[in-house]
Design a protein around this motif. Structure first.
Motif, PDB file in Angstrom:
ATOM      1  N   VAL A 149      -9.566  12.708  -9.195  1.00  0.00           N
ATOM      2  CA  VAL A 149      -8.540  12.361  -8.136  1.00  0.00           C
ATOM      3  C   VAL A 149      -8.289  10.690  -7.900  1.00  0.00           C
ATOM      4  O   VAL A 149      -9.450  10.115  -7.977  1.00  0.00           O
ATOM      5  CB  VAL A 149      -8.640  12.891  -6.694  1.00  0.00           C
ATOM      6  N   THR A 150      -7.050  10.370  -8.047  1.00  0.00           N
ATOM      7  CA  THR A 150      -6.721   8.991  -7.872  1.00  0.00           C
ATOM      8  C   THR A 150      -5.593   8.880  -6.944  1.00  0.00           C
ATOM      9  O   THR A 150      -4.687   9.606  -6.750  1.00  0.00           O
ATOM     10  CB  THR A 150      -6.196   8.360  -9.137  1.00  0.00           C
ATOM     11  N   TRP A 151      -5.786   7.880  -5.937  1.00  0.00           N
ATOM     12  CA  TRP A 151      -4.695   7.559  -4.851  1.00  0.00           C
ATOM     13  C   TRP A 151      -4.089   6.152  -5.170  1.00  0.00           C
ATOM     14  O   TRP A 151      -4.697   5.083  -5.600  1.00  0.00           O
ATOM     15  CB  TRP A 151      -5.683   7.293  -3.646  1.00  0.00           C
ATOM     16  N   LEU A 152      -2.867   6.355  -4.960  1.00  0.00           N
ATOM     17  CA  LEU A 152      -2.014   5.333  -5.529  1.00  0.00           C
ATOM     18  C   LEU A 152      -1.258   4.846  -4.229  1.00  0.00           C
ATOM     19  O   LEU A 152      -1.138   5.639  -3.092  1.00  0.00           O
ATOM     20  CB  LEU A 152      -0.945   5.423  -6.536  1.00  0.00           C
ATOM     21  N   LYS A 153      -0.944   3.623  -3.883  1.00  0.00           N
ATOM     22  CA  LYS A 153       0.037   3.118  -2.903  1.00  0.00           C
ATOM     23  C   LYS A 153       1.325   2.428  -3.505  1.00  0.00           C
ATOM     24  O   LYS A 153       1.131   1.320  -4.462  1.00  0.00           O
ATOM     25  CB  LYS A 153      -0.630   2.020  -2.020  1.00  0.00           C
ATOM     26  N   ASP A 154       2.540   3.142  -3.182  1.00  0.00           N
ATOM     27  CA  ASP A 154       3.466   2.543  -3.801  1.00  0.00           C
ATOM     28  C   ASP A 154       3.535   2.428  -5.305  1.00  0.00           C
ATOM     29  O   ASP A 154       3.822   1.365  -6.063  1.00  0.00           O
ATOM     30  CB  ASP A 154       4.050   1.158  -3.266  1.00  0.00           C
ATOM     31  N   ASN A 155       2.955   3.482  -6.071  1.00  0.00           N
ATOM     32  CA  ASN A 155       2.829   3.814  -7.554  1.00  0.00           C
ATOM     33  C   ASN A 155       1.941   2.510  -8.054  1.00  0.00           C
ATOM     34  O   ASN A 155       1.982   2.690  -9.230  1.00  0.00           O
ATOM     35  CB  ASN A 155       4.218   3.714  -7.976  1.00  0.00           C
ATOM     36  N   GLY A 156       1.240   1.967  -7.389  1.00  0.00           N
ATOM     37  CA  GLY A 156       0.232   0.872  -7.679  1.00  0.00           C
ATOM     38  C   GLY A 156      -1.273   1.311  -7.229  1.00  0.00           C
ATOM     39  O   GLY A 156      -1.180   2.233  -6.284  1.00  0.00           O
ATOM     40  N   GLU A 157      -2.198   0.476  -7.708  1.00  0.00           N
ATOM     41  CA  GLU A 157      -3.521   0.708  -7.180  1.00  0.00           C
ATOM     42  C   GLU A 157      -3.616   0.438  -5.686  1.00  0.00           C
ATOM     43  O   GLU A 157      -2.990  -0.458  -5.242  1.00  0.00           O
ATOM     44  CB  GLU A 157      -4.472  -0.286  -8.115  1.00  0.00           C
ATOM     45  N   LEU A 158      -4.533   1.220  -4.897  1.00  0.00           N
ATOM     46  CA  LEU A 158      -5.012   0.851  -3.698  1.00  0.00           C
ATOM     47  C   LEU A 158      -5.340  -0.471  -3.513  1.00  0.00           C
ATOM     48  O   LEU A 158      -6.166  -1.162  -4.374  1.00  0.00           O
ATOM     49  CB  LEU A 158      -6.003   1.840  -3.011  1.00  0.00           C
ATOM     50  N   PRO A 159      -5.242  -1.305  -2.413  1.00  0.00           N
ATOM     51  CA  PRO A 159      -5.613  -2.638  -2.084  1.00  0.00           C
ATOM     52  C   PRO A 159      -7.156  -2.463  -2.270  1.00  0.00           C
ATOM     53  O   PRO A 159      -7.987  -1.661  -1.693  1.00  0.00           O
ATOM     54  CB  PRO A 159      -5.143  -2.956  -0.780  1.00  0.00           C
ATOM     55  N   ASN A 160      -7.673  -3.659  -2.719  1.00  0.00           N
ATOM     56  CA  ASN A 160      -9.055  -4.010  -2.853  1.00  0.00           C
ATOM     57  C   ASN A 160      -9.638  -4.203  -1.526  1.00  0.00           C
ATOM     58  O   ASN A 160      -9.697  -5.555  -1.479  1.00  0.00           O
ATOM     59  CB  ASN A 160      -9.634  -4.637  -3.961  1.00  0.00           C
ATOM     60  N   ASP A 161      -9.661  -3.504  -0.652  1.00  0.00           N
ATOM     61  CA  ASP A 161      -9.884  -3.687   0.863  1.00  0.00           C
ATOM     62  C   ASP A 161     -11.080  -2.560   1.429  1.00  0.00           C
ATOM     63  O   ASP A 161     -10.743  -1.470   1.153  1.00  0.00           O
ATOM     64  CB  ASP A 161      -8.618  -3.804   1.441  1.00  0.00           C
ATOM     65  N   GLY A 162     -11.956  -3.099   2.074  1.00  0.00           N
ATOM     66  CA  GLY A 162     -13.004  -2.162   2.672  1.00  0.00           C
ATOM     67  C   GLY A 162     -12.322  -1.280   3.656  1.00  0.00           C
ATOM     68  O   GLY A 162     -12.883  -0.225   4.233  1.00  0.00           O
ATOM     69  N   ARG A 163     -11.134  -1.431   4.152  1.00  0.00           N
ATOM     70  CA  ARG A 163     -10.459  -0.498   5.326  1.00  0.00           C
ATOM     71  C   ARG A 163     -10.120   0.721   4.511  1.00  0.00           C
ATOM     72  O   ARG A 163      -9.679   1.706   5.012  1.00  0.00           O
ATOM     73  CB  ARG A 163      -9.195  -1.152   5.635  1.00  0.00           C
ATOM     74  N   PHE A 164      -9.972   0.746   2.938  1.00  0.00           N
ATOM     75  CA  PHE A 164      -9.493   2.200   2.525  1.00  0.00           C
ATOM     76  C   PHE A 164     -10.600   2.650   1.917  1.00  0.00           C
ATOM     77  O   PHE A 164     -11.507   2.170   1.270  1.00  0.00           O
ATOM     78  CB  PHE A 164      -8.550   1.560   1.092  1.00  0.00           C
ATOM     79  N   THR A 165     -11.048   3.816   2.244  1.00  0.00           N
ATOM     80  CA  THR A 165     -12.223   4.690   1.649  1.00  0.00           C
ATOM     81  C   THR A 165     -11.516   6.090   1.424  1.00  0.00           C
ATOM     82  O   THR A 165     -10.844   6.593   2.069  1.00  0.00           O
ATOM     83  CB  THR A 165     -13.146   4.917   2.778  1.00  0.00           C
ATOM     84  N   VAL A 166     -12.158   6.489   0.402  1.00  0.00           N
ATOM     85  CA  VAL A 166     -11.850   7.725  -0.287  1.00  0.00           C
ATOM     86  C   VAL A 166     -12.943   8.656  -0.586  1.00  0.00           C
ATOM     87  O   VAL A 166     -14.009   8.213  -1.023  1.00  0.00           O
ATOM     88  CB  VAL A 166     -11.244   7.361  -1.842  1.00  0.00           C
ATOM     89  N   ASP A 167     -13.097   9.656  -0.029  1.00  0.00           N
ATOM     90  CA  ASP A 167     -13.885  10.628  -0.153  1.00  0.00           C
ATOM     91  C   ASP A 167     -13.286  11.894  -0.888  1.00  0.00           C
ATOM     92  O   ASP A 167     -12.338  11.709  -1.697  1.00  0.00           O
ATOM     93  CB  ASP A 167     -14.756  11.244   1.097  1.00  0.00           C
ATOM     94  N   LYS A 168     -14.137  13.064  -1.080  1.00  0.00           N
ATOM     95  CA  LYS A 168     -13.830  14.166  -1.982  1.00  0.00           C
ATOM     96  C   LYS A 168     -12.393  14.537  -1.868  1.00  0.00           C
ATOM     97  O   LYS A 168     -11.541  14.457  -2.605  1.00  0.00           O
ATOM     98  CB  LYS A 168     -14.688  15.414  -1.829  1.00  0.00           C
ATOM     99  N   ASP A 169     -11.708  14.889  -0.542  1.00  0.00           N
ATOM    100  CA  ASP A 169     -10.673  15.262  -0.151  1.00  0.00           C
ATOM    101  C   ASP A 169      -9.645  14.421   0.463  1.00  0.00           C
ATOM    102  O   ASP A 169      -8.480  14.641   0.950  1.00  0.00           O
ATOM    103  CB  ASP A 169     -10.442  16.603   0.295  1.00  0.00           C
TER     104      ASP A 169
END
Length: 1189
Positions: free
Chosen positions: A579-599
């Motif tokens: 599973v990959t998350w995109l923002k505006d069809n690009g990579e997520l910002p390299n920022d500690g405020r963005f966290t991704v877990d299983k779902d």
């Protein structure tokens, strides 16, 4: 095997013959697949794969490498020609050929010169199937010659003249790149006035004094040899007109001098090109560059147009400050007349350039290789174009077809060679040459005649994995000559495919348009031609599709909040998704405020730039799915800005503003505030509100206010910060619109009238010099109004007035412009004085021992000399009837408002002597007191004895000690003591009533039962009745002999057995009761409760004087508040229930208009013992043991 035809597919329907594909020879040409194993076995003519460019410029300082690479089966051999004759490389020790290749290396770095090997080279690659040739490769060494030495004279010219600095670089190969610099290797600045031409010369449309310098240097950079050559510096000196006056004035007559001055400004003329017209020829595909450079003063501007046409938008570019027009990828359609126009304020000039676009040969359709089977037909086509039209010539194996060996299957028809009934000897390599005066094209194409049995090129046992409900494509790449037929089978038993769900492509691929779970299995592909057969098995697996069962949802989040997106998957258990998350069809910002877990994706501390589309992408090796949601970051709006005041009138102005960013939440309204810098600087007031759709507002203004405005925007999240304040706007002064409010007239002394009002604020003054006109006159008199004008104050005192007389009063505002409207008239009074007369005929009616009623006559109104506030009673307790000494106590006060003539005195103490008087009260104070009146209250019931103790318990006696009541409320006549025993089941025994003289404080009860609990009820009496009671309990002591016998019995075996039997019997009874209860039987709780009724609610039986059964607090409700005996076994003194707070206003009492007390008043009395059990405690261990026996 692939056919050289447009893609096409055939659908097999149910009921047809076994699934067989007959690939028809629409054209007789085979394409050999680029399969390494196949290429190893097939015979193939040579093909040139790499060669040096046609115009090959070499670096003379490095070895010469002339490339020629080719492929074929068997591998080809290579040979070279130089300048049209065979080049024998074995005879030249400096020349070597790369093994397995035709590439030549000429070693000139050790010895020899590059110029020796200049010439035209051509490579031939040959094997048993034919010969391929390369282009004619013209080899020339690069050249970077030096500038010829020349002496350059300094150039002197006057300000405003034009100038051309020639460069004339030496001819090099390839031509050099030209640029101008100074001695410090800094590029000379260029502009519309100064620029470099395409030929390298530096052009000045007009010179200025700052152009004077001695180091104009032209540089030539030869990229091929990485060298830079420079020209000798050129010196330029520009002389101003003032300098010319001093230099040539003596040598020029007036006419010549004038002409020199007027020559400074002039219309444009072209420096290049010359004349009114010129011609330019360019080849198709190159860059067309047209140049016009003009001189004049002021500096001319260049414009470009195309006569009878428009310039191509996407291919047209302007260079060198629009002096150069470039058109890239030029074509024949770009031929025509182009006009450049030079213009300045003194005139314009134009030049026409006629452009002709020629074309070297270019391919329309280059010949393609042919693979044919014996007996088949085919053709080679060579389509080329150019301007002029190129000539097409054919060669066979590098030899013109006219002199090549004859082939009966070959026929030449212009740009086409037609083959019919070919045989293996027909294999050859043909060359097509298209040439005109601007160049040539050469292409190799072979004809390969093959006889090959079928071969299947797809790997055996290939596993295909496909997602359910999607197309499945099973490859069967094949080759054979003649062209094989293809058929497919499914399953180990070899059943032919007859279903309607299959589609067979001409390249052998089997397609299942909608693959299902039952499509899983083994499939066999069979290829056949007249030379043999081949087959191959492949395997198909169907997988479940990956699905997103919980998609991320649209979110609205305020700035600084935390938002979470959920993406839950369901997938085939054999596939592992990522599973990959995109923002505006690009990579997520390299920022500690963005966290991704299983779902989940969680974004904390949301910012404005976090808004956008967030996409969850799930990938497996076979499929991918995605789902998106939009995050809108909202916040309160940004402040409005650019406030502007327009339409400025005396009492209105228009305010306009620009809204700030609404931060993704629509603005619902704007709040407008104002500041009065003149009267209340720094204090902002609400002006008005307008809709969020408006950006202007018409504001009503007050006179003589220095306005500043600010605006706040409001959305669903709140209001913005205020905008910057607008410019200030001072309105003109005017008379006041309003008068002071809260006008009152009250005297502070008996002989004055104090007139007060609430002054106008600065905003209401409407102008400078705010004052007040104060007017007054007696209400009941005929006097005229007396007026005085005072400064901006809030009161005025009128002296010498009669006491407490009504006055009419009005206060009017005025300023330097005029008066406010006529004010309203209010009524006031002059000052009050103390009342002069005391109330008369005061008498008292005693209602009961704690309440008395007082009556009096009202005083005359004139004697009050003020506003009647009411009447006030002073009363105090002076002497107790039970004591002979006299002592004064604190006086108490009750006030009765208004004109009442009677009132109630509550909370009196029984059996007491009271004194009172009455006074009238006005706004100034109290009048004289009435004569004192005395009255006595009758006896009341006493309070409970202060304490009760039981001391010295013995086997058959108990001693009681007590303290008298704290409030006897009369003369005590006797004490009453009532007591009764309590048995082991907490039942009360017979009640004994005993009278004790009032002078006693101790009493001993004898002949009591040993080891027995008794309950005592004790209260005092006066002539008015019995007082409140207190209760206590006590236990007589245990007989020692009996206790000893009990211990002896308890240690006997028979006694222990008996007790066990009793316990077992009780257990059985409990079980029986439990069973009956579960079956719905009723347990006689009511009878039990009746047998143990609380004495507090049992009526006394008058016939025998006994009370109801006693109930312990553990079995029934707890003792009432205030009746539980403290731990020291003393009963505390009770507080009085009488209080003036129950009757008065604060300290004073509150009464009805008739003077009666609000609410009922009654004395409180302790209940009789028969009314309840007032105190109890748990039975003692000794008592419990005796009751058990």
């Amino acid at each position: 095997m692939q056919l050289k035809i447009m893609p096409r597919r055939k659908r097999l329907s149910a009921g047809r013959t076994p699934l067989i594909l007959f690939l028809c020879q629409i054209i007789s040409a085979l394409d050999v697949p680029l399969d390494p194993k196949l290429l190893e076995d097939l015979v193939q003519p040579p093909t040139i794969t790499q060669q040096s460019p046609k115009d090959y410029i070499i670096d003379p300082r490095e070895n010469i490498v002339i490339q020629c690479e080719a492929k074929g089966k068997p591998p080809p051999s290579f040979s070279w020609t130089r300048n049209g004759t065979h080049f024998d490389i074995d005879k030249d020790p400096l020349v070597t050929m790369k093994p397995g290749s035709g590439t030549l290396t000429i070693n000139i770095m050790s010895e020899g010169k590059a110029e020796t090997y200049e010439g035209v080279y051509q490579c031939t690659a040959r094997n048993e199937r034919g010969a391929a040739i390369s282009n004619n490769i013209v080899v020339r060494p690069s050249r970077s010659p030096l500038w010829t030495k020349e002496k350059l004279e300094p150039i002197t010219l006057r300000n405003g003249q034009s100038l051309i600095l020639p460069c004339r670089p030496p001819l090099g190969l390839p031509p050099p790149i030209i640029f101008w610099m100074d001695n410090s290797f800094q590029r000379l600045p260029q502009s519309e006035r100064v620029s470099q031409g395409l030929n390298g010369d530096l052009y000045f449309s007009n010179v200025l004094p700052e152009d004077t310098r001695e180091d104009y240097i032209c540089y030539a950079r030869f990229n091929h040899t990485q060298t830079i050559q420079q020209k000798q510096p050129i010196s330029v000196k520009v002389i101003s007109v003032d300098e010319l006056n001093d230099t040539i004035a003596a040598n020029l007559n007036d006419t010549e001098f004038y002409s020199a001055k007027s020559n400074r400004e002039r219309p444009p003329t072209f420096l290049t090109p010359e004349g009114n017209a010129s011609h330019k020829e360019e080849l198709r595909g190159n860059v067309l560059s047209l140049e016009c450079i003009a001189e004049g003063l002021p500096t001319p501007i260049i414009y470009w147009i195309k006569e009878d046409g428009t310039l191509p938008i996407n291919r047209t570019f302007y260079r060198n400050f629009k002096k150069t027009l470039q058109i890239i990828q030029v074509s024949e359609a770009d031929s025509g007349n182009y006009q450049c126009i030079a213009k300045n304020p003194l005139g314009a000039i134009h030049h026409t350039i006629s452009v002709t676009v020629k074309a070297a040969p270019y391919w329309i359709m280059a010949p393609q290789n042919l693979v044919l089977s014996p007996g088949e037909d085919g053709r080679l086509m060579c389509g080329a174009n150019g301007n002029p039209k190129p000539k097409i010539s054919w060669l066979s194996n590098g030899v013109p077809v006219e002199i090549a060996p004859d082939d009966p299957s070959r026929k030449i028809d212009g740009d086409t060679i037609i083959f019919s009934n070919v045989q293996e000897r027909s294999s050859a390599v043909y060359q097509c040459n298209a040439s005109n005066e601007y160049g040539y094209l050469l292409a190799n194409a072979f004809v390969n005649v093959l006889a090959e049995p079928p071969r299947i090129l797809t790997s055996a046992n290939t596993l295909y994995q496909v997602i359910a409900d999607r197309p499945a494509l099973l490859d069967c790449a094949f080759f054979g000559s003649p062209l094989p037929t293809i058929e497919w089978f499914k399953g180990a038993k070899g059943s032919a495919l007859r279903e309607d769900i299959y589609v067979l492509h001409e390249n052998g691929t089997l397609e299942i348009p909608v693959a299902q779970k039952d499509s899983t299995g083994t499939y066999t592909c069979v290829a056949r031609n007249k030379l043999g057969m081949a087959k191959n098995e492949v395997h198909l697996e169907i997988k479940d599709a990956t699905r997103i069962i919980k998609q991320p949802e649209y979110a609205v989040m305020q700035r600084g909040g935390t938002v979470s997106f959920e993406c839950k998957l369901k997938h085939d258990h054999t596939l592992i998704p990522t599973v990959t998350w995109l923002k505006d069809n690009g990579e997520l910002p390299n920022d500690g405020r963005f966290t991704v877990d299983k779902d989940h994706l969680v974004v904390a501390d949301v910012r404005d730039d976090d808004g956008g589309t967030y996409t969850c992408v799930a990938n497996t090796t076979l499929d991918n799915v995605s789902a998106s949601a939009v995050l809108s970051v909202v916040d309160v709006p940004n402040p409005p800005f650019d406030l502007e005041l327009t339409d400025q009138l005396d009492k209105s102005v228009q305010l306009s503003w620009t809204p700030g960013n609404d931060n993704n939440s629509p603005i619902t309204k704007f709040i407008i505030e104002y500041e009065d810098a003149m009267h209340e600087a720094g204090l902002w007031h609400h002006q008005t509100e307008v809709s969020g759709m408006q950006t202007t507002a018409q504001l009503k203004l007050s006179p003589y206010v220095n306005y500043s405005f600010r605006v706040m925007a409001v959305n669903s999240l709140g209001r913005s910060l205020p905008s910057e304040a607008s410019e200030q706007y001072l309105t003109k002064a005017a008379e006041p619109d309003t008068n002071p409010t809260a006008v009152e007239g009250l005297g502070s002394e008996p002989d004055n009238l104090v007139i007060t009002w609430k002054p106008l604020n600065g905003f209401e003054s409407n102008g400078p010099g705010l004052q007040y006109k104060v007017s007054w006159r007696q209400k009941d008199g005929d006097d005229e109004w007396t007026s005085v004008v005072v400064a901006n104050v809030s009161k005025y005192i009128v002296s010498g007035t009669p006491t407490f007389v009504p006055y009419l009063i009005k206060v009017q505002a005025l300023n330097d412009v005029g008066f406010a409207p006529e004010p309203a008239v209010v009524m006031g009074h002059s000052g009050e004085d103390l009342p002069m007369v005391a109330p008369g005929n005061v008498h008292v009616n005693v209602v009961n021992s704690t309440l008395a009623e007082v009556h009096w006559d009202p005083v005359p109104l004139k004697s009050i000399r003020g506003h009647l506030q009411g009447y006030r009673i002073y009363y105090w307790k002076a002497q107790s009837s039970s004591k002979r000494n006299r002592r004064h106590l604190e006086k108490k006060i009750l006030t009765f408002q208004g004109s009442k003539t009677h009132g109630m005195l509550p909370g009196l103490e029984p059996f007491s002597h009271y004194t009172l008087n009455v006074r009238v009260v006005n706004g100034k104070g109290e009048g004289p007191a009435s004569p004192d009146r005395v009255f006595n209250t009758p006896e009341g019931v006493p309070s409970a004895p202060s304490s009760l103790k039981i001391v010295n318990p013995t086997l058959d006696s108990l001693t009681l000690e007590w303290d008298p009541p704290s409030r006897p409320n009369g003369i005590l006549t006797e004490y009453t003591l009532k007591y009764q025993p309590i048995n082991s089941t907490h039942e009360l025994g017979p009640l004994v009533d005993l009278k004790i003289p009032a002078n006693k404080t101790r009493w001993t009860l004898k002949n009591l039962n040993f080891s027995t609990r008794y309950k005592f009820y004790f209260y005092a009496q006066t002539a008015a009745g019995s007082g409140s009671q207190i209760t206590e309990e006590a236990v007589t002591t245990v007989d020692e002999a009996m206790a000893s016998r009990q211990v002896d019995i308890a240690t006997q075996g028979w006694f222990i057995g008996l007790m066990c039997a009793v316990a077992l019997l009780i257990l059985i009874l409990l079980i029986v009761c439990f069973i009956r209860r579960n079956k719905g039987g009723k347990y006689p709780v009511k009878e039990k409760e009746d047998a143990h009724a609380d004495p507090e609610i049992q009526p006394m039986k008058e016939d025998d004087g006994t009370f109801g059964e006693y109930s312990d607090a553990e079995d029934h409700k707890p003792l009432k508040k205030g009746s539980r005996t403290p731990s020291d076994r003393t009963v505390k003194k009770e507080d009085s229930d009488d209080s003036l707070v129950d009757y008065g206003e604060g300290v004073n009492g509150q009464f009805n208009e008739d003077g009666s007390f609000i609410g009922q008043y009654s004395g409180k009395k302790e209940k009789e013992p028969a009314e309840g059990n007032e105190s109890s405690e748990a039975p003692s261990p000794v008592n419990a043991m005796n009751s058990f026996v």
